[in-house]
Design a protein around this motif. Structure first.
Motif, mmCIF file in Angstrom:
data_model
loop_
_atom_site.group_PDB
_atom_site.id
_atom_site.type_symbol
_atom_site.label_atom_id
_atom_site.label_comp_id
_atom_site.label_asym_id
_atom_site.label_seq_id
_atom_site.Cartn_x
_atom_site.Cartn_y
_atom_site.Cartn_z
ATOM 1 N N THR A 125 1.461 -40.059 78.239
ATOM 2 C CA THR A 125 2.750 -40.712 78.461
ATOM 3 C C THR A 125 3.481 -40.812 77.131
ATOM 4 O O THR A 125 2.922 -41.311 76.142
ATOM 5 C CB THR A 125 2.575 -42.112 79.058
ATOM 6 N N ASN A 126 4.721 -40.343 77.086
ATOM 7 C CA ASN A 126 5.492 -40.301 75.854
ATOM 8 C C ASN A 126 6.469 -41.484 75.803
ATOM 9 O O ASN A 126 7.469 -41.499 76.515
ATOM 10 C CB ASN A 126 6.259 -38.977 75.755
ATOM 11 N N VAL B 277 6.363 -32.671 76.719
ATOM 12 C CA VAL B 277 6.338 -34.002 77.341
ATOM 13 C C VAL B 277 7.527 -34.773 76.780
ATOM 14 O O VAL B 277 7.483 -35.280 75.657
ATOM 15 C CB VAL B 277 5.020 -34.744 77.044
ATOM 16 N N GLY C 107 9.747 -40.696 77.785
ATOM 17 C CA GLY C 107 9.685 -41.404 79.052
ATOM 18 C C GLY C 107 8.930 -40.682 80.147
ATOM 19 O O GLY C 107 8.793 -41.213 81.256
ATOM 20 N N LEU C 108 8.419 -39.483 79.862
ATOM 21 C CA LEU C 108 7.725 -38.693 80.879
ATOM 22 C C LEU C 108 6.212 -38.751 80.693
ATOM 23 O O LEU C 108 5.709 -39.086 79.623
ATOM 24 C CB LEU C 108 8.184 -37.237 80.834
ATOM 25 N N SER C 109 5.489 -38.384 81.751
ATOM 26 C CA SER C 109 4.026 -38.283 81.715
ATOM 27 C C SER C 109 3.612 -36.904 82.192
ATOM 28 O O SER C 109 4.230 -36.336 83.099
ATOM 29 C CB SER C 109 3.371 -39.352 82.595
ATOM 30 N N ARG C 110 2.567 -36.375 81.577
ATOM 31 C CA ARG C 110 1.992 -35.099 82.001
ATOM 32 C C ARG C 110 0.486 -35.239 82.014
ATOM 33 O O ARG C 110 -0.077 -36.094 81.324
ATOM 34 C CB ARG C 110 2.396 -33.967 81.045
ATOM 35 N N GLU D 113 6.211 -27.705 89.480
ATOM 36 C CA GLU D 113 5.550 -28.834 90.139
ATOM 37 C C GLU D 113 4.241 -28.426 90.821
ATOM 38 O O GLU D 113 3.186 -29.021 90.551
ATOM 39 C CB GLU D 113 6.523 -29.491 91.126
#
Length: 383
Positions: A64-65, A89, A92-95, A370
């Motif tokens: 999570t960034n 990433v 605010g995003l997660s990978r 996705e």
């Protein structure tokens, strides 16, 4: 993977000093188990992993960034051999990254700004996996199938790179320009192999801004590309051309000695799509030649080959995922192939595309990204 700033669809801010890696060692935390999930809290100056003492077997890292820069997360083995990586990433995003880790010592690394050596911490993996992924007959068959694909593409890569280098050293600008996108096609199809071997990928395929940012010599494909298209000659390129061929030969040899596992090729199929999203879509991969669509298509073909090798496994685990992958690959092919001359095989130069056309390609890549992101988890569950 080669580092590329994103200008056309959002700029990456300047690089801050990479300091302050904080990890909580927690051997008894459930997150440290082979069947659990590890969290990675990333920012522009820190990277906190939920455990540093792990059990052998598949490990899932959720990154999570919380920073302002696009970041990456790597798991390195000795010699900076890449066991797994997740790129792009955004804030605010997660990978998610799934890595199969045998017993040994590794390093986790976050890379704010997607440059430098990263903020690193030692990871210790102990014990024997209850069901090693490599022991699965289906996964072995998948890896063997992909290894045959890599062998065929590697053989062609060496032939075409040799022809390209010979043209450069002979001063034949027109021939070198014609061979440049052809040779790179084979490179781009198998780039996950190159990405396993530390600095070999960036010195072979790195871009000029990345070399400047890291204070290293600008070398490889794109150094020669600049000379051909900007200067219109091959003066001073003999050394770079010889180095390029040496690196390609070394990568091919190393790839044959250490072929990708099924989980690595699952991650690689996503990595190739990330290559499109972070380089080809921006038009910055081949910024002088504008031959990005040759590379774009090659990345998609390489990703398709990886998925094809894994198809028996995926069909058992998640047939609906296979159906979605087929649908989205077909849609992306349809969107992309309209820019190829079917009689010559040549592609439209990237700088001739309109913003609307680029947007449609970007949307098609996002739609495929996705389901591709789910492949590694399905592979890890198959053992």
């Amino acid at each position: 993977m080669t580092r590329r700033p994103l200008h056309r669809f959002g700029a990456i801010a300047g690089v801050l000093a990479l300091t302050g890696f904080s990890l909580a060692a927690c051997a008894e935390d459930p997150a440290a188990g082979g069947d659990g999930a590890l969290t990675v809290q990333a920012s522009d100056s820190e990277c906190e992993v939920s455990a540093t003492e792990l059990e052998s077997g598949p490990q899932t890292f959720t990154i999570t960034n919380a920073g302002n820069k696009v970041t990456e997360f790597y798991v390195y083995a000795e010699g900076d051999r890449i066991m797994g990586e997740v790129e792009n990433v955004g804030p605010g995003l997660s990978r998610e990254l799934v890595v199969d880790l045998p017993q040994g010592t590794y390093e986790g690394a976050c890379k704010p700004g997607m440059v430098g050596d990263g903020i690193r911490q030692k990871l210790t993996v102990s014990g024997e996996a209850a069901t090693p992924l490599s022991d699965s007959a289906e996964l072995k068959a998948a890896a063997d199938s992909y290894a045959r694909y890599v062998k065929s593409q590697s053989d062609a890569l060496i032939v075409k790179t040799t022809e390209f280098v010979d043209a450069v050293k002979a001063g034949d600008v027109d021939e070198a320009k014609e061979l440049f996108p052809v040779a790179r096609t084979y490179w781009e199809r198998i780039e996950p192999v190159a990405e396993k071997f530390g600095d070999l990928d960036p010195i072979t395929d790195g871009r000029e801004p990345d070399a400047i940012a890291e204070g290293v010599d600008f070398t490889g494909w794109h150094r020669i590309e600049k000379q051909l298209w900007v200067e219109g000659n091959t003066e001073g390129m003999d050394t770079y051309a010889d180095q390029l061929l040496d690196n390609v030969n070394e990568i091919v040899a190393l790839g044959q000695d250490a072929p990708l596992t099924a989980l690595e090729l699952a991650q690689g199929s996503k990595g190739l799509l990330d290559e499109v999203a972070t380089g080809k879509i921006t038009g910055e991969e081949n910024e002088f030649a504008h031959t990005d669509l040759w590379d774009f298509k090659a990345n998609i073909e390489g990703s398709q080959a990886a998925i094809a090798s894994l198809r028996p496994v995926l069909s058992d685990q998640d047939p609906e995922l296979v159906e979605e992958l087929d649908t989205q690959f077909a849609a992306l092919d349809t969107e992309l192939n309209q820019y190829q001359d079917q009689s010559t095989g040549d592609w439209v130069f990237y700088d001739k595309l309109t913003d609307e056309q680029v947007k449609k390609l970007s949307d098609a890549v996002a739609a495929l990204s996705e389901p591709i992101s789910k492949v590694a988890a399905a592979v890890a569950q198959s053992a």
